[in-house]
Design a protein around this motif. Structure first.
Motif, PDB file in Angstrom:
ATOM      1  N   GLU A 321       6.454  -6.869   4.243  1.00 50.76           N
ATOM      2  CA  GLU A 321       7.854  -7.306   4.210  1.00 50.76           C
ATOM      3  C   GLU A 321       8.794  -6.389   4.980  1.00 50.76           C
ATOM      4  OE1 GLU A 321       9.651  -9.776   2.452  1.00 50.76           O
ATOM      5  OE2 GLU A 321       7.821 -10.874   2.024  1.00 50.76           O
ATOM      6  N   GLY A 322       8.339  -5.208   5.349  1.00 50.10           N
ATOM      7  CA  GLY A 322       9.217  -4.303   6.063  1.00 50.10           C
ATOM      8  C   GLY A 322       8.437  -3.170   6.688  1.00 50.10           C
ATOM      9  N   LEU A 323       9.008  -2.572   7.734  1.00 51.47           N
ATOM     10  CA  LEU A 323       8.395  -1.412   8.370  1.00 51.47           C
ATOM     11  C   LEU A 323       9.489  -0.437   8.767  1.00 51.47           C
ATOM     12  CD1 LEU A 323       7.245  -2.132  12.056  1.00 51.47           C
ATOM     13  CD2 LEU A 323       9.063  -3.392  10.893  1.00 51.47           C
ATOM     14  N   ALA A 324       9.126   0.837   8.840  1.00 48.94           N
ATOM     15  CA  ALA A 324      10.060   1.881   9.252  1.00 48.94           C
ATOM     16  C   ALA A 324       9.262   3.057   9.774  1.00 48.94           C
ATOM     17  CB  ALA A 324      10.943   2.314   8.082  1.00 48.94           C
ATOM     18  N   GLU A 325       9.891   3.820  10.640  1.00 49.68           N
ATOM     19  CA  GLU A 325       9.251   5.011  11.174  1.00 49.68           C
ATOM     20  C   GLU A 325       9.646   6.201  10.317  1.00 49.68           C
ATOM     21  OE1 GLU A 325       7.996   6.517  15.617  1.00 49.68           O
ATOM     22  OE2 GLU A 325       9.821   5.345  15.347  1.00 49.68           O
ATOM     23  N   ALA A 326       8.658   6.927   9.803  1.00 52.50           N
ATOM     24  CA  ALA A 326       8.889   8.087   8.955  1.00 52.50           C
ATOM     25  C   ALA A 326       8.333   9.325   9.637  1.00 52.50           C
ATOM     26  CB  ALA A 326       8.217   7.881   7.597  1.00 52.50           C
ATOM     27  N   ALA A 327       8.463  10.481   8.966  1.00 55.02           N
ATOM     28  CA  ALA A 327       7.977  11.736   9.538  1.00 55.02           C
ATOM     29  C   ALA A 327       6.486  11.680   9.818  1.00 55.02           C
ATOM     30  CB  ALA A 327       8.300  12.889   8.582  1.00 55.02           C
ATOM     31  N   GLU A 328       5.739  10.960   8.953  1.00 57.64           N
ATOM     32  CA  GLU A 328       4.286  10.902   9.111  1.00 57.64           C
ATOM     33  C   GLU A 328       3.825   9.816  10.078  1.00 57.64           C
ATOM     34  OE1 GLU A 328       5.973  10.348   6.357  1.00 57.64           O
ATOM     35  OE2 GLU A 328       5.490  11.867   4.857  1.00 57.64           O
ATOM     36  N   GLY A 329       4.727   8.963  10.506  1.00 54.40           N
ATOM     37  CA  GLY A 329       4.361   7.818  11.346  1.00 54.40           C
ATOM     38  C   GLY A 329       4.942   6.548  10.751  1.00 54.40           C
ATOM     39  N   TRP A 330       4.378   5.412  11.094  1.00 57.20           N
ATOM     40  CA  TRP A 330       4.884   4.146  10.599  1.00 57.20           C
ATOM     41  C   TRP A 330       4.501   3.942   9.146  1.00 57.20           C
ATOM     42  CZ3 TRP A 330       8.467   1.381  12.892  1.00 57.20           C
ATOM     43  CH2 TRP A 330       8.655   1.555  14.265  1.00 57.20           C
ATOM     44  N   CYS A 331       5.419   3.343   8.393  1.00 62.67           N
ATOM     45  CA  CYS A 331       5.120   2.970   7.013  1.00 62.67           C
ATOM     46  C   CYS A 331       5.582   1.539   6.782  1.00 62.67           C
ATOM     47  CB  CYS A 331       5.760   3.935   6.023  1.00 62.67           C
ATOM     48  SG  CYS A 331       7.528   4.136   6.215  1.00 62.67           S
ATOM     49  N   TYR A 332       5.021   0.927   5.747  1.00 63.14           N
ATOM     50  CA  TYR A 332       5.216  -0.496   5.493  1.00 63.14           C
ATOM     51  C   TYR A 332       5.435  -0.715   4.004  1.00 63.14           C
ATOM     52  CZ  TYR A 332       2.668  -0.363   9.932  1.00 63.14           C
ATOM     53  OH  TYR A 332       2.255  -0.062  11.200  1.00 63.14           O
ATOM     54  N   VAL A 333       6.171  -1.767   3.662  1.00 69.47           N
ATOM     55  CA  VAL A 333       6.295  -2.177   2.274  1.00 69.47           C
ATOM     56  C   VAL A 333       5.752  -3.592   2.159  1.00 69.47           C
ATOM     57  CG1 VAL A 333       8.660  -3.112   2.461  1.00 69.47           C
ATOM     58  CG2 VAL A 333       7.834  -2.208   0.279  1.00 69.47           C
ATOM     59  N   THR A 334       4.986  -3.830   1.087  1.00 67.57           N
ATOM     60  CA  THR A 334       4.383  -5.143   0.884  1.00 67.57           C
ATOM     61  C   THR A 334       4.957  -5.803  -0.358  1.00 67.57           C
ATOM     62  OG1 THR A 334       2.511  -4.143  -0.292  1.00 67.57           O
ATOM     63  CG2 THR A 334       2.225  -4.576   2.056  1.00 67.57           C
ATOM     64  N   ASP A 335       4.952  -7.137  -0.322  1.00 69.71           N
ATOM     65  CA  ASP A 335       5.440  -7.975  -1.406  1.00 69.71           C
ATOM     66  C   ASP A 335       4.321  -8.136  -2.427  1.00 69.71           C
ATOM     67  OD1 ASP A 335       6.496  -9.875  -3.060  1.00 69.71           O
ATOM     68  OD2 ASP A 335       6.764 -11.405  -1.530  1.00 69.71           O
ATOM     69  N   GLU A 336       4.438  -7.423  -3.535  1.00 69.48           N
ATOM     70  CA  GLU A 336       3.422  -7.467  -4.583  1.00 69.48           C
ATOM     71  C   GLU A 336       4.046  -8.036  -5.857  1.00 69.48           C
ATOM     72  OE1 GLU A 336       0.392  -6.446  -3.886  1.00 69.48           O
ATOM     73  OE2 GLU A 336       0.657  -5.198  -2.101  1.00 69.48           O
ATOM     74  N   ASP A 337       3.217  -8.633  -6.716  1.00 69.19           N
ATOM     75  CA  ASP A 337       3.726  -9.162  -7.973  1.00 69.19           C
ATOM     76  C   ASP A 337       4.158  -8.032  -8.896  1.00 69.19           C
ATOM     77  OD1 ASP A 337       3.350 -11.771  -7.234  1.00 69.19           O
ATOM     78  OD2 ASP A 337       1.358 -11.937  -8.139  1.00 69.19           O
ATOM     79  N   HIS A 338       5.468  -7.994  -9.208  1.00 66.41           N
ATOM     80  CA  HIS A 338       6.037  -7.102 -10.219  1.00 66.41           C
ATOM     81  C   HIS A 338       5.856  -5.614  -9.903  1.00 66.41           C
ATOM     82  CE1 HIS A 338       6.526 -10.826 -12.287  1.00 66.41           C
ATOM     83  NE2 HIS A 338       5.223 -11.004 -12.384  1.00 66.41           N
ATOM     84  N   ARG A 339       5.771  -5.274  -8.613  1.00 68.22           N
ATOM     85  CA  ARG A 339       5.723  -3.872  -8.251  1.00 68.22           C
ATOM     86  C   ARG A 339       6.127  -3.739  -6.790  1.00 68.22           C
ATOM     87  NH1 ARG A 339       0.278  -2.162  -5.987  1.00 68.22           N
ATOM     88  NH2 ARG A 339      -0.804  -4.092  -5.514  1.00 68.22           N
ATOM     89  N   VAL A 340       6.450  -2.528  -6.386  1.00 68.71           N
ATOM     90  CA  VAL A 340       6.767  -2.211  -5.003  1.00 68.71           C
ATOM     91  C   VAL A 340       5.662  -1.342  -4.452  1.00 68.71           C
ATOM     92  CG1 VAL A 340       8.393  -1.035  -3.478  1.00 68.71           C
ATOM     93  CG2 VAL A 340       9.250  -2.410  -5.389  1.00 68.71           C
ATOM     94  N   ALA A 341       5.080  -1.748  -3.343  1.00 65.31           N
ATOM     95  CA  ALA A 341       3.962  -0.999  -2.731  1.00 65.31           C
ATOM     96  C   ALA A 341       4.395  -0.479  -1.373  1.00 65.31           C
ATOM     97  CB  ALA A 341       2.737  -1.888  -2.604  1.00 65.31           C
ATOM     98  N   LEU A 342       4.452   0.839  -1.234  1.00 66.58           N
ATOM     99  CA  LEU A 342       4.798   1.502   0.020  1.00 66.58           C
ATOM    100  C   LEU A 342       3.515   2.091   0.613  1.00 66.58           C
ATOM    101  CD1 LEU A 342       7.073   2.534   1.949  1.00 66.58           C
ATOM    102  CD2 LEU A 342       7.147   4.599   0.521  1.00 66.58           C
ATOM    103  N   TRP A 343       3.249   1.752   1.862  1.00 68.00           N
ATOM    104  CA  TRP A 343       2.040   2.204   2.548  1.00 68.00           C
ATOM    105  C   TRP A 343       2.456   3.163   3.653  1.00 68.00           C
ATOM    106  CZ3 TRP A 343      -2.689   0.528   0.740  1.00 68.00           C
ATOM    107  CH2 TRP A 343      -2.664  -0.529  -0.165  1.00 68.00           C
ATOM    108  N   LEU A 344       1.973   4.397   3.560  1.00 69.28           N
ATOM    109  CA  LEU A 344       2.366   5.456   4.477  1.00 69.28           C
ATOM    110  C   LEU A 344       1.271   5.690   5.515  1.00 69.28           C
ATOM    111  CD1 LEU A 344       3.675   7.934   1.787  1.00 69.28           C
ATOM    112  CD2 LEU A 344       5.038   6.416   3.212  1.00 69.28           C
ATOM    113  N   GLY A 345       1.674   5.736   6.792  1.00 67.56           N
ATOM    114  CA  GLY A 345       0.724   5.970   7.866  1.00 67.56           C
ATOM    115  C   GLY A 345       0.375   7.434   8.045  1.00 67.56           C
TER     116      GLY A 345
END
Length: 345
Positions: A321-345
């Motif tokens: 559902e979203g992406l952004a550039e962070a200090a470690e590289g690209w990160c993403y957020v996914t649409d999960e049922d009843h939680r927020v999942a942030l994936w760090l590159g």
């Protein structure tokens, strides 16, 4: 690509979009070295803003941000896209409806707030509901661009356009004049401002007949917030097709857009709607469902057809559902049922 998962529980809801925090004061307040805004699905915008923060000790935490939209409290829903411009954070509603239709006027809104205001108390959020004016402007831009569009399908047309017009007519709503029988329903999922102050609006639907994502450039969005009531409304400058990135045999729309440091844009493209949740859009267009997400890049400007490149395959994810550039590289957020999942590159 190897990604590290950080999970959050934020008001029992799922996340849409990811926007880096730019306010040094806000980061200091939470003892954080970096952070992101996200907007939660479905509820009114003033109840759906959250911060995902990496504290100075390396721990990730989430904060549900209390906010106040004044007289517009409780009158919006389904914020989908976040974007920075001139010291403000903008929130764009989906302008769509539930998965079975019809279109919902509550979702046709743009809101904005200043990050620094989140430091001292309830965040003041200004909301402008456009009552399908953006729907009209974007549909007119699609017609003017003469794009080869994917037909909506009879069920989609009836549920989203015909039934919306009928409801508006029955309730004597002035906005009904901004919907035409041959319109396409819009699902706004992504937004990014250009250096010129226009905004690129990424559409999850419609797409081209070949299944390619479409975005529209709008001028005049910040001007909606001048004074108590908008004197002017945004106008569409053009509609564009993102070429070369749709998987073969699939239909793919925008899921996120963010500016990059080189003057271009990164984006996520993916499915037209979620599988297994009663989407009439997928009933009419099944090839738009089982599509994994892709991270792509492009440069805006020039021809209606904009060439893009694939940066990364995000399989097996169908729901980035979203992406952004962070200090470690690209990160993403996914649409999960009843939680927020942030994936760090």
């Amino acid at each position: 690509m190897t990604l590290r998962l950080v999970e959050f529980l934020v008001a029992g809801n799922e996340a849409s979009d990811l926007l880096p925090v730019r306010s040094a004061a806000l980061l200091r307040e939470y003892g954080a070295r970096q952070g992101f805004w996200t907007v939660l699905d479905e509820g009114p915008v003033e109840r759906c803003l959250a911060l995902l923060l990496e504290r100075d000790d390396g721990e990730w935490v989430a904060h549900h941000v209390p906010a106040d939209a004044g007289r517009e409290n409780g009158r919006t829903e389904d914020g989908e896209a976040l974007a920075h411009h001139d010291g403000w954070v903008y929130v764009f509603g989906s302008h769509f409806g539930s998965k079975g239709g019809p279109l919902r006027p509550r979702r046709a809104f743009v809101a904005r707030f200043r990050e620094d205001d989140a430091v001292t108390g309830p965040l003041a959020v200004r909301v402008v509901r456009n009552r399908f004016r953006l729907h009209r402007a974007v549909n007119d831009a699609l017609v003017a661009a003469a794009l080869p569009l994917l037909p909506p399908g009879e069920t989609v047309r009836r549920r989203f356009i015909v039934e919306t017009r009928a409801r508006g007519t029955a309730r004597a709503k002035g906005w009904v004049t901004r919907l035409a029988e041959d319109d396409l329903p819009l699902n706004v999922e992504a937004a990014a401002f250009t250096p010129a102050g226009t905004v690129l609006i990424g559409l999850r639907f419609p797409v081209t007949a070949a299944g390619e994502p479409i975005y529209v450039e709008l001028a005049g969005v910040p001007e909606m917030f001048d004074g108590d009531r908008p004197a002017t409304w945004p106008r569409a400058l053009g509609a564009y097709v993102l070429g070369g990135v749709t998987p073969a045999g699939a239909l793919a729309g925008f899921r996120a857009i963010t500016p990059t440091g080189d003057g271009g844009y990164a984006a996520v493209i993916g499915s037209l709607d979620a599988l297994g949740k009663g989407s009439v859009l997928l009933d009419d267009h099944p090839h738009g469902g089982d599509v994994t997400s892709r991270h792509v890049r492009f440069r805006h400007g020039g021809d209606v057809r904009v060439d893009a490149d694939v940066v990364a395959e995000l399989a097996p994810f169908h729901h980035v559902e979203g992406l952004a550039e962070a200090a470690e590289g690209w990160c993403y957020v996914t649409d999960e049922d009843h939680r927020v999942a942030l994936w760090l590159g």
